[in-house]
Design a protein around this motif. Structure first.
Motif: not given
Lengths: 430, 130
Positions: A413-426
């Motif tokens: 989930e830490g990895s998904y959280a990082a993906a969440w951040a990258n996608n929402i920033w994008s």
């Protein structure tokens, strides 16, 4: 309008027209973007370039096929993400990892951008007055985030006081300051944090912050202690998960005290008095109570007895001013004030505005999602996730069945959280 | 999997009652903006129009743009029924109606896949920030 502003604005306009011709052509070829057959016309002014405001601006341009002119008014030239900013305190992120420019979203969507602060809003004549000029609008979006209430904490209202006792609740230099204070603190010191009563921005944020400071102490200052003075009666978000993380990963380090609102604060000694006790800190972090941000206050959109903005949840139009919409943390929604929530509200508002400006009714039953991750250390995260549906009888967004939290924090989930951040920033910034 | 079997599972998943959601109380909006707006809510994890950013981290969110509608619908229905393991997706799928799931799958399958990037971080300027 001053000459300087007029020139700058005119140049912006010309660039904007060029950009909008290019983007209209693009959007016309991609039919799936479009909701109508002919592009609507008019101008929307968006006050605030955070998660909510920038998202609304982008999606209005996309969904109106470039037909609606969108002008964003934002005093800062940079976007600094509050989500992930607690990791700066833990030491696994730098504030410079969370800071972005607006260039791509401006260019890709033909947004007109005015770097200025709002000083007045005339909702009768439909004008926004800024320090260096004014703008007329067909519809106005106020995405003003939060403002802090210092009525009961007057000693913390000034910049010098906040240098000593930062809130660090809007990501930026105060976040860096708080990290530096933690670094400078001797091992065996006491970090004290005060949490205001709900509603405030990011309900799990303070508890995640406790985890981040504890993860830093555990490695670098293991004799240190954390005292949490919570004005609420209990942990208000992901309670079981946070309580477990504190007792298993940081045993003996965190002293959590509920029902502990500040009654008095002595700045010189960093001492907080509550109804029951007094607590002295080596490093003190007071998160003040909050209300809708300044532009919403200037536009007189707050309720008399409640410092947030009531809206119609089909359009996010203010209940106090016609053709003025409020989105994001400023809204009195009864829902968690998170970044994903802000962007979800922004998209419903954008969609409704595009419909209304084409003379159509908006979706009578919007649905959106919210996902919010909290990191318990530098690698493991946990979530709360919900779908929210419009309740036509209550006229509010209500939580759909099936939402909930993680069973336990994990590196996955830490990895998904990082993906969440990258996608929402994008999504927000490109 | 055989498309016929997929269809069969699909029909049975829709027909089977799913605990925890009062489906009879929910009327799925047929407004043309409903699905594009709902789909946009997915972009926080799955990128604009389902084009997830490739971050190179251990696990990434699944890109949805241009994916098969049958596959997407079945995945969502499995998350909704709890028959497929997930971290967050069962929370989301259970909040949607079968009609929304069907329409979302169609919407994402029709999007042109494109490469999306995360914005490049930059140094925070030394202005007086709150």
């Amino acid at each position: 309008m001053s000459d300087l502003f007029e020139r700058a604005f005119e140049m912006n306009r010309r660039n904007f027209i060029k950009a909008s011709i290019a983007s209209s052509a693009l959007f016309m070829t991609v039919k799936s973007y479009a909701m109508g057959k002919t592009p609507p016309k008019g101008r929307v002014v968006v006050v605030g370039g955070g998660y909510a405001g920038t998202t609304a601006a982008k999606y209005i341009r996309m969904w109106s096929m470039g037909g609606i002119e969108v002008v964003v008014v934002e005093p800062s030239s940079q976007f600094v993400s509050c989500p992930m900013s607690n990791l700066v305190l833990g030491g696994s992120k730098s504030i410079h990892d969370l800071t972005f420019g607006y260039d791509l979203v401006k260019k890709n969507h033909g947004l007109t951008w005015v770097q200025d602060g709002v000083v007045a809003v005339n909702t009768h004549d439909k004008k926004v007055i800024m320090q260096r000029g004014e703008l007329s609008y067909d519809r106005l979006i106020i995405a003003s985030g939060i403002d802090f209430i210092y009525d009961d904490l007057p000693m913390l209202a000034g910049a010098d006081a906040q240098q000593k006792v930062p809130h660090a609740w809007k990501a930026g230099w105060q976040t860096v300051n708080l990290r530096q204070q933690l670094e400078a603190m001797a091992d065996g010191g006491v970090f004290v944090m005060h949490i205001p009563k709900l509603p405030y921005r990011c309900p799990p944020g303070p508890y995640e912050r406790v985890c981040q400071v504890a993860s830093y102490f555990k490695v670098y200052k293991p004799k240190s202690k954390i005292i949490v003075l919570d004005a609420n009666a209990e942990i208000v978000s992901k309670k079981g998960l946070f309580a477990k993380a504190w007792s298993t990963q940081y045993a003996g380090m965190i002293d959590y005290r509920p029902n502990s609102a500040i009654e008095k604060l002595d700045l010189a000694s960093k001492t907080i008095h509550t109804e029951f006790e007094q607590v002295t800190a080596d490093v003190l972090n007071v998160i003040p109570p909050q209300r809708a941000g300044k532009p919403a206050q200037i536009a007189d959109l707050l309720e008399e007895d409640y410092p947030w903005c009531e809206v119609d949840f089909l359009t996010y139009e203010s209940k106090r001013a016609r053709d003025v919409h409020v989105i994001g943390d400023s809204v009195a929604s009864g829902l968690p004030k998170s970044a994903h929530m802000a962007t979800s509200q922004a998209r419903v508002c954008a969609s409704a505005i595009v419909e209304l400006m084409q003379g159509r009714l908006p979706d009578p039953a919007p649905v959106f999602a919210n996902t919010c991750y909290s990191f318990v250390n530098d690698k493991e995260a946990m979530h709360v996730a919900n779908v929210y549906r419009y309740d036509a009888a209550k006229k509010i967004m209500v939580s759909a069945d099936g939402g909930g939290v993680s069973l336990a924090p994990s590196e996955k989930e830490g990895s998904y959280a990082a993906a969440w951040a990258n996608n929402i920033w994008s999504d927000v910034l490109t | 999997m055989n498309p016929f079997i997929i269809r069969l599972i699909l029909i049975s998943s829709v027909a089977a009652p799913v605990l925890g959601i009062a489906a009879e109380d929910i009327v799925t909006s047929a407004h043309p903006a409903h699905i594009p707006t709902l789909a946009a809510s997915c972009s926080a994890c799955h990128g604009t129009l389902g084009n997830a950013v490739k971050s190179g981290s251990v696990v990434d969110a699944t890109p949805l743009a241009g994916e098969s509608d049958v596959y997407l619908e079945q995945r969502l229905l499995d998350f909704r029924a709890g028959t497929r393991e997930s971290t967050v997706m069962h929370h989301h799928a259970k909040g949607l109606t079968p009609e929304e799931i069907h329409q979302l799958a169609l919407f994402f399958s029709r999007q042109e896949p494109e490469v999306r990037v995360a914005p490049t971080p930059q140094k925070l300027k030394a202005v007086n920030h709150e």
